[in-house]
Scaffold this motif. Structure first.
Motif, mmCIF file in Angstrom:
data_model
loop_
_atom_site.group_PDB
_atom_site.id
_atom_site.type_symbol
_atom_site.label_atom_id
_atom_site.label_comp_id
_atom_site.label_asym_id
_atom_site.label_seq_id
_atom_site.Cartn_x
_atom_site.Cartn_y
_atom_site.Cartn_z
ATOM 1 N N TYR A 89 0.828 -1.202 0.000
ATOM 2 C CA TYR A 89 0.000 0.000 0.000
ATOM 3 C C TYR A 89 0.866 1.258 0.000
ATOM 4 C CZ TYR A 89 -3.716 -3.271 1.329
ATOM 5 O OH TYR A 89 -4.613 -4.322 1.367
ATOM 6 N N TRP A 90 1.951 1.218 0.766
ATOM 7 C CA TRP A 90 2.868 2.362 0.804
ATOM 8 C C TRP A 90 3.455 2.605 -0.583
ATOM 9 C CZ3 TRP A 90 8.315 2.352 3.485
ATOM 10 C CH2 TRP A 90 8.851 3.654 3.471
ATOM 11 N N TRP A 91 3.889 1.540 -1.245
ATOM 12 C CA TRP A 91 4.446 1.673 -2.595
ATOM 13 C C TRP A 91 3.416 2.281 -3.548
ATOM 14 C CZ3 TRP A 91 2.882 -0.837 -7.153
ATOM 15 C CH2 TRP A 91 3.731 -0.623 -8.264
ATOM 16 N N ARG A 92 2.179 1.814 -3.466
ATOM 17 C CA ARG A 92 1.137 2.355 -4.352
ATOM 18 C C ARG A 92 0.880 3.829 -4.065
ATOM 19 N NH1 ARG A 92 -3.256 -2.661 -4.001
ATOM 20 N NH2 ARG A 92 -2.184 -4.056 -5.487
ATOM 21 N N LEU A 93 0.860 4.203 -2.795
ATOM 22 C CA LEU A 93 0.644 5.597 -2.425
ATOM 23 C C LEU A 93 1.777 6.482 -2.950
ATOM 24 C CD1 LEU A 93 -0.564 4.937 1.211
ATOM 25 C CD2 LEU A 93 -1.881 6.234 -0.477
ATOM 26 N N GLU A 94 3.009 6.044 -2.739
ATOM 27 C CA GLU A 94 4.150 6.849 -3.195
ATOM 28 C C GLU A 94 4.185 6.935 -4.718
ATOM 29 O OE1 GLU A 94 5.938 8.703 -1.458
ATOM 30 O OE2 GLU A 94 5.961 7.927 0.590
ATOM 31 N N THR A 95 3.815 5.847 -5.399
ATOM 32 C CA THR A 95 3.795 5.851 -6.860
ATOM 33 C C THR A 95 2.796 6.867 -7.387
ATOM 34 O OG1 THR A 95 4.472 3.517 -6.960
ATOM 35 C CG2 THR A 95 3.406 4.435 -8.914
ATOM 36 N N ALA A 96 1.592 6.883 -6.806
ATOM 37 C CA ALA A 96 0.584 7.865 -7.224
ATOM 38 C C ALA A 96 1.028 9.286 -6.888
ATOM 39 C CB ALA A 96 -0.751 7.554 -6.560
ATOM 40 N N LYS A 97 1.633 9.461 -5.727
ATOM 41 C CA LYS A 97 2.107 10.797 -5.326
ATOM 42 C C LYS A 97 3.168 11.311 -6.286
ATOM 43 C CE LYS A 97 4.345 11.205 -1.331
ATOM 44 N NZ LYS A 97 5.786 11.589 -1.477
ATOM 45 N N ARG A 98 4.099 10.440 -6.693
ATOM 46 C CA ARG A 98 5.164 10.885 -7.604
ATOM 47 C C ARG A 98 4.592 11.326 -8.948
ATOM 48 N NH1 ARG A 98 7.843 6.438 -5.155
ATOM 49 N NH2 ARG A 98 7.409 5.070 -6.928
ATOM 50 N N ARG A 99 3.584 10.616 -9.444
ATOM 51 C CA ARG A 99 2.986 11.030 -10.711
ATOM 52 C C ARG A 99 2.274 12.367 -10.558
ATOM 53 N NH1 ARG A 99 1.293 9.076 -15.910
ATOM 54 N NH2 ARG A 99 2.598 7.243 -15.614
ATOM 55 N N ALA A 100 1.592 12.566 -9.441
ATOM 56 C CA ALA A 100 0.944 13.858 -9.195
ATOM 57 C C ALA A 100 1.984 14.974 -9.136
ATOM 58 C CB ALA A 100 0.139 13.806 -7.898
ATOM 59 N N LEU A 101 3.114 14.722 -8.472
ATOM 60 C CA LEU A 101 4.171 15.731 -8.366
ATOM 61 C C LEU A 101 4.788 16.028 -9.730
ATOM 62 C CD1 LEU A 101 5.968 14.566 -5.089
ATOM 63 C CD2 LEU A 101 4.433 16.530 -5.366
ATOM 64 N N TYR A 102 4.909 15.019 -10.571
ATOM 65 C CA TYR A 102 5.435 15.232 -11.924
ATOM 66 C C TYR A 102 4.572 16.240 -12.678
ATOM 67 C CZ TYR A 102 6.763 14.340 -16.774
ATOM 68 O OH TYR A 102 7.168 14.486 -18.086
#
Length: 412
Positions: free
Chosen positions: A104-117
């Motif tokens: 779940y942490w990996w999925r959250l960070e993955t979505a966050k990184r795309r939003a930050l991009y």
């Protein structure tokens, strides 16, 4: 999202990749270059970038890449940081002893990184709360503990995400129960970031009054609006003025939903343009798509002219695969007007803050109207009711490399 290629062999790679499938080179995202780069070992935990534009620059893996395996961003070798620009924004991470929490942490960070991009592509400021305690951005990834539920929401730059949203089965169950056409982790991040950027770009600026004309007065009592929404639901015909039923709840939520939708449009159009996607039908009258203008310099009209044919083909392809429509929305003229407003706010960037003049008191001989105190954005911008965990979970732990930040998994 633009396309990326391995800096060693030229193979097509993706934003989330950690190694090249063809040559096995380590891959990592370098924010300074806005590139997924290939690397070779340079000794002592240091990696040399193989992409031409990096000129052999040395980097280290983010701690959460090298140790926790939930990141793929890189840090300049001579930087004093241990966390990358994305991970340093996460104050509290899930308790990793609980099954599935690392996923779940990996999925959250993955979505966050795309939003930050996308935020970076639009040149929107992203500052950590560690740098700016008043106006900075930070994330807590928390879980339900016993009967105490974590509410996904925004509070003055602190975005709290219930990690249950990273559970695909839970999220789909919630989406179905709430009769929502669309519910994703990335959508949650974009929505909550909308609340943050309302404070940064709209509140107490020259945009405040135009915002109120389009979206309504954000000073309306939020708690009352929330209760009314869950008791009565959206009014009949809400589709004529709002992008979602939830947007009808309060002007803040209308803005956040519209903001998230704008980021959906920008990221998808950018991806289509980067891939060279074009529609050139042989039958007259069918949707045409030939404009390849980069989104960061595109006019709003250009974005919308591309959006309609793009969603047509997206939904058509999904139906061919037996899937639900990728874009289950219809945009009314009023919603398009609101999206145009978001575009104009983003294009203008941060504006000087304006102190609103106090309301003049009524003359003594008249009866003064009783007014509710001015509303402030609530600590919990509740999107949907969350389902309590079946069993008590341990408290959350601080993000790797940071100090604990009051991290029990309870509403903050």
């Amino acid at each position: 999202m633009k396309t990326f290629h391995c800096g060693k062999c030229g193979n097509l790679v993706f934003f989330e990749n950690v190694s090249c499938e063809r040559c096995s080179a380590l891959l990592g995202y370098v924010p300074e270059l806005s590139q997924i780069c290939a690397f070779e070992p340079a000794g002592d935990g240091v990696w040399r970038c193989l992409n031409d534009e990096a000129a052999g620059a040395l980097h280290r893996q983010c701690h959460n890449y090298a140790v926790q395996d939930v990141c793929n961003w890189m840090i300049p070798a001579d930087a004093g940081d241990t966390l990358c620009a994305s991970c340093e924004l996460t104050r509290t991470t899930p308790f990793l002893a609980t099954p599935n929490n690392r996923l779940y942490w990996w999925r959250l960070e993955t979505a966050k990184r795309r939003a930050l991009y996308t935020l970076a592509a639009l040149d929107l400021p992203v500052v950590s709360r560690e740098v700016d305690a008043e106006g900075g951005l930070q994330f807590d990834f928390l879980e339900d503990v016993g009967e105490e539920r974590v509410m996904t929401g925004h509070d003055n730059g602190l975005i709290t995400m219930n990690i249950a949203e990273a559970d695909d089965a839970h999220r789909e169950k919630t989406r179905s129960e709430m009769s929502e056409p669309y519910r994703t982790l990335l959508g949650h991040f974009r929505h909550e970031l909308g609340h943050y950027y309302f404070d940064q770009l709209v509140a107490s600026t020259r945009w405040t009054e135009p915002f109120r004309v389009l979206f309504g007065d954000e000073r309306a009592d939020y708690a009352e609006a929330l209760a009314a929404h869950y008791e009565q639901g959206a009014a009949q015909g809400w589709e004529q003025a709002y992008v979602s039923a939830y947007a009808t709840m309060h002007p803040w939520e209308d803005w956040a939903e519209t903001w998230a939708h704008y980021l959906h449009i920008v990221d998808t159009v950018d991806t289509a343009a980067a891939c060279g996607l074009a529609l050139k039908p042989s039958t007259a009258g069918e949707p045409v798509l030939t404009d390849q203008t980069p989104v960061e310099v595109s006019s709003f009209d250009s974005l919308m002219h591309r959006w309609y044919p793009l969603t047509y083909v997206l939904n058509s392809l999904n139906r061919s695969l037996g899937l639900a429509d990728g874009y289950p929305f219809a945009l009314s003229p009023k919603v398009v007007e609101k999206l145009r407003f978001v575009h104009e706010v983003v294009a203008a960037g941060p504006q000087p803050k304006i102190v609103e003049a106090p309301v003049s008191p009524e003359p003594a001989e008249t009866v003064e109207a009783t007014e509710a105190p001015e509303a402030t954005e609530p600590a919990e911008m509740v999107e949907t009711p969350q389902t309590p965990a079946a069993a008590e979970m341990p408290a959350a732990q601080p993000a790797a490399g940071t100090a604990a930040g009051g991290g029990s998994a309870t509403p903050s």
